[in-house]
Design an enzyme around this catalytic site. Structure first.
Site, short mmCIF file in Angstrom:
data_model
loop_
_atom_site.label_atom_id
_atom_site.label_comp_id
_atom_site.label_asym_id
_atom_site.label_seq_id
_atom_site.Cartn_x
_atom_site.Cartn_y
_atom_site.Cartn_z
N CYS A 2 3.96 -2.74 1.57
CA CYS A 2 5.04 -1.66 1.07
C CYS A 2 4.68 -0.31 1.37
CB CYS A 2 5.42 -2.10 -0.28
SG CYS A 2 5.95 -3.78 -0.54
N ARG A 52 9.95 -2.49 1.11
CA ARG A 52 9.44 -3.63 0.77
C ARG A 52 9.20 -4.32 2.18
NH1 ARG A 52 11.80 -9.15 -2.15
NH2 ARG A 52 9.82 -10.09 -2.10
N LEU A 53 8.19 -4.81 2.32
CA LEU A 53 7.73 -5.72 3.39
C LEU A 53 7.36 -7.07 2.81
CD1 LEU A 53 6.97 -6.32 6.43
CD2 LEU A 53 4.55 -5.75 6.00
N ILE A 55 6.36 -10.48 1.95
CA ILE A 55 5.05 -11.40 2.01
C ILE A 55 5.24 -12.57 1.03
CG2 ILE A 55 2.75 -11.54 2.58
CD1 ILE A 55 4.35 -9.90 4.50
N GLY A 79 0.89 -3.76 -1.96
CA GLY A 79 -0.41 -4.33 -1.97
C GLY A 79 0.09 -6.04 -2.20
N GLU A 80 -1.24 -6.53 -2.49
CA GLU A 80 -1.14 -8.07 -2.85
C GLU A 80 -2.21 -8.41 -4.01
OE1 GLU A 80 1.00 -10.12 -1.39
OE2 GLU A 80 1.71 -9.01 0.36
N ASP A 103 4.01 -11.66 -6.98
CA ASP A 103 3.00 -11.11 -7.67
C ASP A 103 3.17 -9.93 -8.60
OD1 ASP A 103 3.12 -9.80 -5.18
OD2 ASP A 103 1.41 -9.44 -4.64
N ILE A 302 -7.86 -7.92 21.86
CA ILE A 302 -7.44 -6.85 23.07
C ILE A 302 -8.74 -6.64 23.77
CG2 ILE A 302 -5.33 -6.00 22.15
CD1 ILE A 302 -7.08 -3.51 21.47
N GLY A 376 -11.91 -8.85 10.01
CA GLY A 376 -13.42 -8.84 9.41
C GLY A 376 -13.92 -7.38 8.92
#
Length: 650
Positions: A2, A52-53, A55, A79-80, A103, A302, A376
């Protein structure tokens, strides 16, 4: 993921705070295209905004800004919280109830139950958030432990303003963006502006792992103090047994930690995938994800037309062995040329990590199929993956026997040799490079060698080895300091193990200042959320307690990760050395991007802008174009600053 923004008003401002914050969050639409909201305190002095995105919990019960059940806390959250199901169960058992499954709601209930600091100590996640505490009348700006999510703050007129990205500040009617000379100096040295500074004098960054507290009666123009709630050196005692673990025990412990981190990060109500380069880090993440999934996970990579930069074949081989649903794309100079005008707008301040280009293209590729991608990132800094750790340690071993006086004499001798023979020997010593260009590593080593000889301790040696040839673009008109005194925070442990100290410094500075900025802005420009299992703080703490022999051994890094990957992949598919994920910008600016570069480095333009030493920049550019010397990184630094500067007047 977000975007958040807000105002703590300390005086009269043209327009209502709610209208200004709504305009600020609109500038962050790419970070949260699914929903928006604005909350204002009853007296109008505090206003929080959110984009807001969606998820987790895609319903309106996840709408923000959100209030706690007690109404003490108002929260706008980016965040998450990966362990929110466990926290939710604990709160339910204590008598709390919930309207939805987000959350964010769990976080607010935890604030009511355990307080803000107590809650942060229990969380596993990535986040940047603003919390208004109506009881203490304090605004709390909080950033996750490793700095995955961004948060800026500063003064605009008499308003204290915060936002996820700098572009939101420009929506404020009183915004004035004056370039900070010292920040420019730091940028030229490192390719990014390290926290807590920003390129603007009036704006700073909330440091990773800290809480910045702003009282409602804060003096206009005063800088609030950031208080850390997590610091890596203090975290080491949490894993005291790590230093005495056998190799097999450490391997088993790491596998359990990584599996648990990935389990939490795979929680999503939106489509999920992973970036896959074919290297050790991303291959481990993807392998562990695929083991937990009952269907092929989506992977994305890619490649480049230039063979020395292309990793797509390795990634495809790993994907085939693991059975993922793999998608790849090849980056061309034409694609880069189309993207380059967007770079200053995406990154908001000068940023010159050339891997920003492929990262944006990769993010856009993935965003066409999924909404969340695991990466990663963070493994190199914790497990000793960079070749510079080995190079710096070798240089230090050679230099420690030389007294300071001897080092100064040797440095002066190298400088004299370089000045006398630079133009005489540079061209005869060149070797063919990609695209027919030429480079002289000989001259590069002379320049870097003289700086290394001048280092006075291990910290300055490492800073010198990781810095660019920043003196060539010395700022003159605006008085930027380039002596390093105003450089990154002095997070040098001095533990006695040079390699461990270098990794710690990268975790505290390079990681949040460069790598995480690169990935966050690239992914969010495509409305894609990225998650990094290796940045789970439990893994970082575990790695910090491991002996060096389980990270670096016989000239190779990430020893423990390579051994763990053998449990998932055959040895033939494990790449022996690290290759950088970057774009061949040195060749591109000599060729297809030359007109664009020439325009930005025009002598009159440089002089009119007044920030850089014109003669030095032009000399560097001519040497690069003529193949006398490969100045790809400092040239790209200057080009990215010039391109960013051009957007400030538009």
């Amino acid at each position: 993921m977000c975007g958040i923004a807000g105002i703590l008003a300390r005086g009269r401002t043209p327009g209502l705070p709610e209208q200004i914050v709504a305009q600020m969050t609109e500038r962050l639409r790419h970070r949260g295209p699914d929903d928006s909201g604005v909350w204002s305190s009853p007296d109008g002095s505090v206003c929080l905004g959110h984009r807001r995105l969606s998820i987790i919990d895609l319903s309106q019960s996840g709408h923000q800004p959100m209030a706690s059940r007690s109404n003490r806390y108002q929260l706008t959250f980016n965040g998450e919280i990966y362990n929110y199901p466990e926290l939710r169960r604990e709160l339910l058992s204590a008598g709390h109830s919930f309207r939805g499954r987000s959350d964010t709601e769990v976080l607010l209930a935890a604030f009511d139950a355990w307080g803000v600091v107590g809650t942060l100590g229990r969380t596993v996640g990535m986040y940047a958030m603003a919390v208004w505490d109506s009881e203490t009348r304090e605004l709390l700006l909080i950033r996750d432990r490793l700095g995955e999510k961004p948060l800026y703050y500063g003064w605009v007129g008499s308003d204290f303003v915060f936002a996820s990205e700098l572009k939101a500040f420009r929506a404020h009617p009183n915004w004035v963006g004056n370039v900070s000379p010292n920040a420019l100096g730091m940028y030229l040295r490192h390719s990014y502006v390290p926290e807590p500074w920003s390129i603007f004098e009036s704006v700073r960054k909330v440091p990773a792992g800290s809480i910045t507290t702003v009282t409602s009666n804060v003096e206009v123009g005063a800088w609030p103090t950031a208080s850390p709630y997590w610091m890596l050196p203090e975290a080491e005692p949490l894993v005291p047994s790590a230093r005495s673990m056998s190799d097999s025990s450490a391997l088993d412990a790491l596998e359990i930690l990584l599996a648990d981190a990935i389990k939490g990060q795979m929680l999503s109500d939106a489509p999920l995938g992973a970036f896959l380069s074919g290297g050790v880090d991303s291959s481990l993440v993807v392998a562990a994800m695929q083991r937990k999934s009952d269907r092929p996970i989506r992977t994305f990579t890619i490649g480049f037309e230039e063979p020395d930069h292309d990793e797509s074949g390795q990634a495809a081989a790993v994907a085939q062995h693991l059975g993922t649903d793999h998608t790849e794309s090849i980056v061309t100079a034409g694609m880069a040329r189309e993207l380059i005008p967007e770079l200053p707008l995406i990154y908001d301040e000068p940023f010159a990590d050339a891997s920003q280009i492929p990262t944006i293209i990769l993010s856009r590729l993935a965003a066409g199929h999924v909404k969340v991608c695991l990466t990663g990132d963070g493994a190199d800094e914790s497990f000793g993956g960079y070749g510079r750790y080995l190079n710096a340690a070798r240089a230090n071993d050679r230099l420690e026997g030389l007294p300071p006086f001897g080092r100064r004499i040797a440095a002066a001798g190298v400088d004299l040799f370089r000045r006398a023979l630079w133009y005489g020997l540079a061209k005869p010593v060149v070797s063919p490079a990609i695209g027919g260009a030429a480079t002289t590593l000989f001259g590069d080593r002379l320049v870097k060698g003289a700086e290394v000889l001048r280092s006075v301790d291990r910290g300055s040696l490492y800073q010198t080895m990781t810095a660019h040839h920043w003196r060539l673009a010395a700022a003159q008109a605006k008085g930027a300091s380039l002596d390093g005194s105003s450089g990154p925070l002095g997070t040098w442990l001095g533990s006695g193990v040079f390699e461990q100290d270098m990794m710690h410094r990268d975790l505290m500075e390079y990681l949040p200042g460069d790598l995480l900025v690169k990935v966050d802005r690239a992914a969010m420009s495509a409305s894609l959320e990225t998650r990094a299992p290796f940045l789970d703080h439990r893994i970082v703490e575990f790695a910090s307690g491991l002996p060096l022999s389980q990270k670096i051994e016989r000239g190779s890094g990430k020893i423990l990760l390579r051994r763990l990957l053998k449990r998932f992949l055959p040895g033939a598919l494990i790449r022996p050395e690290k290759r950088g994920f970057t774009a061949p910008v040195g060749e591109w600016v000599r060729g297809p991007l030359r007109d664009w570069a020439e325009d930005l480095l025009d002598e009159r333009r440089l002089r009119d802008d007044g920030y850089l030493d014109v003669a030095s920049v032009r000399a560097m550019w001519r040497q690069h174009v003529d193949g006398v010397h490969d100045w790809r990184q400092p040239v790209w630094d200057v080009l990215m600053f010039q391109a960013w500067l051009a957007t400030q007047s538009s």
